[in-house]
Scaffold this motif. Structure first.
Motif, PDB file in Angstrom:
ATOM      1  N   LYS A   1       0.832  -1.207   0.000  1.00 24.55           N
ATOM      2  CA  LYS A   1       0.000   0.000   0.000  1.00 24.55           C
ATOM      3  C   LYS A   1       0.867   1.258   0.000  1.00 24.55           C
ATOM      4  O   LYS A   1       0.561   2.245   0.661  1.00 24.55           O
ATOM      5  CB  LYS A   1      -0.957   0.002   1.185  1.00 24.55           C
ATOM      6  CG  LYS A   1      -1.941  -1.143   1.150  1.00 24.55           C
ATOM      7  CD  LYS A   1      -2.910  -1.075   2.296  1.00 24.55           C
ATOM      8  CE  LYS A   1      -3.837  -2.287   2.243  1.00 24.55           C
ATOM      9  NZ  LYS A   1      -4.746  -2.312   3.370  1.00 24.55           N
ATOM     10  N   GLY A   2       1.978   1.209  -0.733  1.00 26.15           N
ATOM     11  CA  GLY A   2       2.867   2.348  -0.870  1.00 26.15           C
ATOM     12  C   GLY A   2       3.816   2.574   0.281  1.00 26.15           C
ATOM     13  O   GLY A   2       4.610   3.499   0.261  1.00 26.15           O
ATOM     14  N   LYS A   3       3.763   1.730   1.313  1.00 26.41           N
ATOM     15  CA  LYS A   3       4.619   1.914   2.475  1.00 26.41           C
ATOM     16  C   LYS A   3       5.660   0.789   2.542  1.00 26.41           C
ATOM     17  O   LYS A   3       5.346  -0.363   2.254  1.00 26.41           O
ATOM     18  CB  LYS A   3       3.781   1.930   3.747  1.00 26.41           C
ATOM     19  CG  LYS A   3       2.822   3.095   3.781  1.00 26.41           C
ATOM     20  CD  LYS A   3       2.065   3.165   5.059  1.00 26.41           C
ATOM     21  CE  LYS A   3       1.127   4.352   5.022  1.00 26.41           C
ATOM     22  NZ  LYS A   3       0.392   4.494   6.258  1.00 26.41           N
TER      23      LYS A   3
ATOM     24  N   GLN B   1       7.255  -2.812  10.078  1.00 27.86           N
ATOM     25  CA  GLN B   1       6.974  -1.569   9.362  1.00 27.86           C
ATOM     26  C   GLN B   1       8.269  -0.811   9.140  1.00 27.86           C
ATOM     27  O   GLN B   1       8.986  -0.501  10.074  1.00 27.86           O
ATOM     28  CB  GLN B   1       6.010  -0.710  10.170  1.00 27.86           C
ATOM     29  CG  GLN B   1       4.657  -1.339  10.349  1.00 27.86           C
ATOM     30  CD  GLN B   1       3.772  -0.533  11.278  1.00 27.86           C
ATOM     31  OE1 GLN B   1       4.201   0.430  11.880  1.00 27.86           O
ATOM     32  NE2 GLN B   1       2.534  -0.964  11.407  1.00 27.86           N
ATOM     33  N   GLY B   2       8.577  -0.529   7.879  1.00 24.81           N
ATOM     34  CA  GLY B   2       9.779   0.219   7.531  1.00 24.81           C
ATOM     35  C   GLY B   2      10.858  -0.683   6.953  1.00 24.81           C
ATOM     36  O   GLY B   2      10.764  -1.907   6.988  1.00 24.81           O
ATOM     37  N   ASP B   3      11.898  -0.060   6.404  1.00 20.84           N
ATOM     38  CA  ASP B   3      13.015  -0.789   5.808  1.00 20.84           C
ATOM     39  C   ASP B   3      14.132  -0.904   6.833  1.00 20.84           C
ATOM     40  O   ASP B   3      14.946   0.000   6.993  1.00 20.84           O
ATOM     41  CB  ASP B   3      13.504  -0.061   4.555  1.00 20.84           C
ATOM     42  CG  ASP B   3      14.576  -0.838   3.817  1.00 20.84           C
ATOM     43  OD1 ASP B   3      14.790  -2.014   4.144  1.00 20.84           O
ATOM     44  OD2 ASP B   3      15.196  -0.263   2.898  1.00 20.84           O
TER      45      ASP B   3
END
Length: 107
Positions: A42-44, A84-86
């Motif tokens: 979803k773009g994240k 959540q996140g890289d």
């Protein structure tokens, strides 16, 4: 006069508490590498960890440890840890410290 001496003068009856020692986790180590990959949902950006062969309870414990060490949100679904996140590099370092072999996929 350092900070400890100043605190002793201000609070003479206080005794400092010992910090609790962190025990190594009893997570089952495996021969095959754990896959750590990056996706956008979803773009994240999300980091997905999969390929663990041990018990799902151990994998859930590992997920909780990773989320608390990185101070990020995430979940455990379908035998995958979703963060959540890289955070691939940091997660790979943490898993290598625990004794896992990690394979980086994507990017």
């Amino acid at each position: 006069m350092d900070l400890q001496d100043q605190l002793k003068k201000l609070f003479p009856e206080h005794t400092p508490e010992e910090t609790p020692k962190v025990e190594p986790s009893n997570v089952w180590l495996q021969d095959d590498p754990i896959i750590c990959k990056y996706e956008k949902r979803k773009g994240k950006p999300t980091t997905i960890i999969e390929g663990y062969n041990g018990a799902t309870e151990d994998f859930k414990i590992l997920a909780k440890e990773l989320k608390t060490k990185l101070s990020v949100g995430g979940s455990f679904k379908d035998d995958k840890i979703i963060i959540q996140g890289d955070y691939r590099d940091k997660i790979m370092e943490i898993l290598k410290e625990k004794g896992f072999t990690v394979k980086r996929v994507g990017g």
